[in-house]
Design an enzyme around this catalytic site. Structure first.
Site: not given
Length: 516
Positions: A244, A318, A370
């Site tokens: 990203q 993550d 999250d």
């Protein structure tokens, strides 16, 4: 064939392979651009592939009109691909910054069709030229197509593993344009004896080269200024990771993190979001020692969890190591997360959250989800019944989970679909929401194996916003966001759980956010 003809045929095959590599790189580059700026990666890549192939078909059909001067036709096609493709990313960012809404989508679709059409003209011309030299039709067709297909594989691999991570989307376009131009100039030189007004064509090619080199060295800085207009605050850090685009902005005391253009937090009010995300579950869990955070690579959720002395271990999963490394090294993020990711209790796993839960044997007292919003297919799977079932299966009895679930105001059906999906796993749930000025009204779904009673919870650590008395109030929704009121016929009873087999949430999400 004589020796000169053999040499010329080899030039044609090599040219075919190289321009095919360039064509594939442009194709996937346009898909990546569309995904980054317009969202919904699957939709953008599908449209890009469809339009590019359609363009190739149109180009192949038009190629029959070019029967003479095949080499100069090929050279000018490469000139066109070089200049149009080379400036494609640069122009896209300029249009996004300055043109009316919707123009960027129209541009990327048109440019994909045009480059596809030019690419479609290339191969038939090269095949006919090889045949003209003396190669039999079956051999010329087979060899040119082999070079094309092999070049396609190489182009895709080069984009994923080399161009995009090391050069970004703007420089990649200019570099690939330079390659197309180089092929054109080499072919122009090697076949110069067949070409009238050779010097004129060469000068035009050199001029295009100067433009591309200028873009290569200065285009990214200008595109950065265009992109700056997409953000309200000055950009202080920008990088393209494997997964990203990471943007950090700062205006006074307000530091903001964006991933692929989506705001992740603002330091002015992140405490409102993260305190609701973390503390109700920590207060609910019987013995919050072993904590799992899915997402949260910025380290702020981990900072809130570390306020509890009884916590023994935090596993943070993550996918993107670049976000975690930034959170561990950037001064602004270290101030925001209290250096939480450097704490010995925190163990970071750079893995896909779904695959992590599938493969781990650990049970957790608290699970905090999250993750970014479900705005593409890869993220959508993290909002399915199958994923939440994995969360349930790794949650200890007496434990609790909290899931960020986008805005019940801006995306009401999305929020209640997520809620219904979590409930479909058999967990008890509670719906919460909180006003976060930088985001708007934001929703969460709390889940547990046991009934949830927010009125009995006590928060035992310091907070900036959340109090014990406020907890029950977070479950009250207004008329325009309540599942009992909103929707056709006054209710949302027709909403279905989101699943891997029926991933309808992404369409609901796209429709909900199109006006915001």
């Amino acid at each position: 064939m004589n020796e000169a003809a053999v040499r010329q045929s080899k030039i044609i095959y090599w040219s075919s392979g190289i321009v095919s590599i360039c064509g594939i790189i442009f194709e996937v580059l346009f898909g990546a651009l569309g995904s980054y700026i317009l969202g919904d990666g699957v939709k953008q890549y599908t449209l890009t592939i469809s339009l590019f192939l359609t363009g190739m078909g149109i180009g192949a059909s038009l190629s029959e009109k070019f029967m003479k001067n095949l080499i100069i036709t090929f050279v000018w096609i490469e000139f066109g691909v070089a200049i149009i493709g080379g400036f494609s990313s640069f122009t896209m960012f300029g249009i996004t910054a300055f043109a009316p809404a919707g123009t960027d989508a129209l541009y990327i679709y048109i440019i994909t069709l045009v480059i596809g059409a030019l690419t479609g003209v290339e191969l038939p011309i090269l095949i006919r030229k090889a045949n003209e030299i003396g190669v039999t039709l079956n051999k010329s067709t087979a060899r040119v197509l082999f070079s094309d297909y092999a070049g396609g594989l190489i182009g895709g691999l080069l984009f994923v593993f080399f161009f995009r991570p090391y050069f970004g989307m703007v420089k990649t376009a200019f570099l690939v344009g330079c390659i197309n131009l180089t092929v054109a100039l080499i072919v122009l030189w090697l076949f110069r004896h067949e070409i009238r007004r050779f010097a004129l064509h060469a000068v035009i090619g050199v001029c295009i080269g100067i433009l591309l080199l200028a873009g290569l060295f200065f285009g990214e800085a200008m595109a950065f200024s265009f992109e700056q207009k997409l953000y309200q605050d000055p950009i202080v850090h920008m990088e393209q990771s494997k997964y990203q685009k990471i943007i950090l902005t700062k205006d006074g005391e307000d530091v903001r993190l964006y991933l692929d253009g989506s705001l992740q937090f603002s330091t002015i009010d992140e405490h409102r979001y993260h305190e609701v995300l973390v503390h109700p579950t920590m207060a609910s869990a019987e013995n919050p020692e072993n904590i799992l955070i899915l997402g949260g690579g910025d380290g702020i959720a981990a900072k809130e969890v570390l306020k509890y002395d009884e916590v023994k271990e935090i596993t943070l999963v993550d996918l993107d190591p670049a976000v975690v490394e930034l959170a561990r090294s950037n001064r602004l993020l270290l101030e925001a997360n209290g250096s939480s990711l450097k704490n010995d209790k925190v163990h970071v796993k750079n893995k896909d959250a779904f695959q992590f839960l599938e493969n781990t044997n650990e049970w957790y007292d608290v699970i905090i989800v999250d993750l970014p919003d479900p705005n593409n297919e890869s993220l959508n799977k993290l909002y399915t019944k199958e994923f939440y079932s994995l969360v349930r299966n790794h949650l200890k009895p007496g434990g609790a989970a909290m899931i960020q679930a986008t805005s019940p105001v801006f995306a009401t059906k999305v929020y209640w679909t997520i809620s219904k999906t979590v409930a479909a796993t058999g967990l008890s749930i509670e719906n919460l929401h909180v006003a976060v000025p930088s985001f708007g009204n934001w929703g969460f779904v709390m889940a547990s194996r046991d009934p949830i009673n927010l009125g009995e919870m006590e928060i035992s650590v310091p907070t900036k916003f959340l109090t014990d008395d406020m907890l029950p109030a977070l479950t009250t929704f207004g008329k325009d966001e309540d599942k009992k009121i909103v929707g056709e016929n006054g209710e949302l009873a027709n909403l279905k759980p989101n699943t891997l087999i029926d991933p309808h949430l992404i369409q609901i999400y796209e429709k909900a956010w199109k006006n915001y």
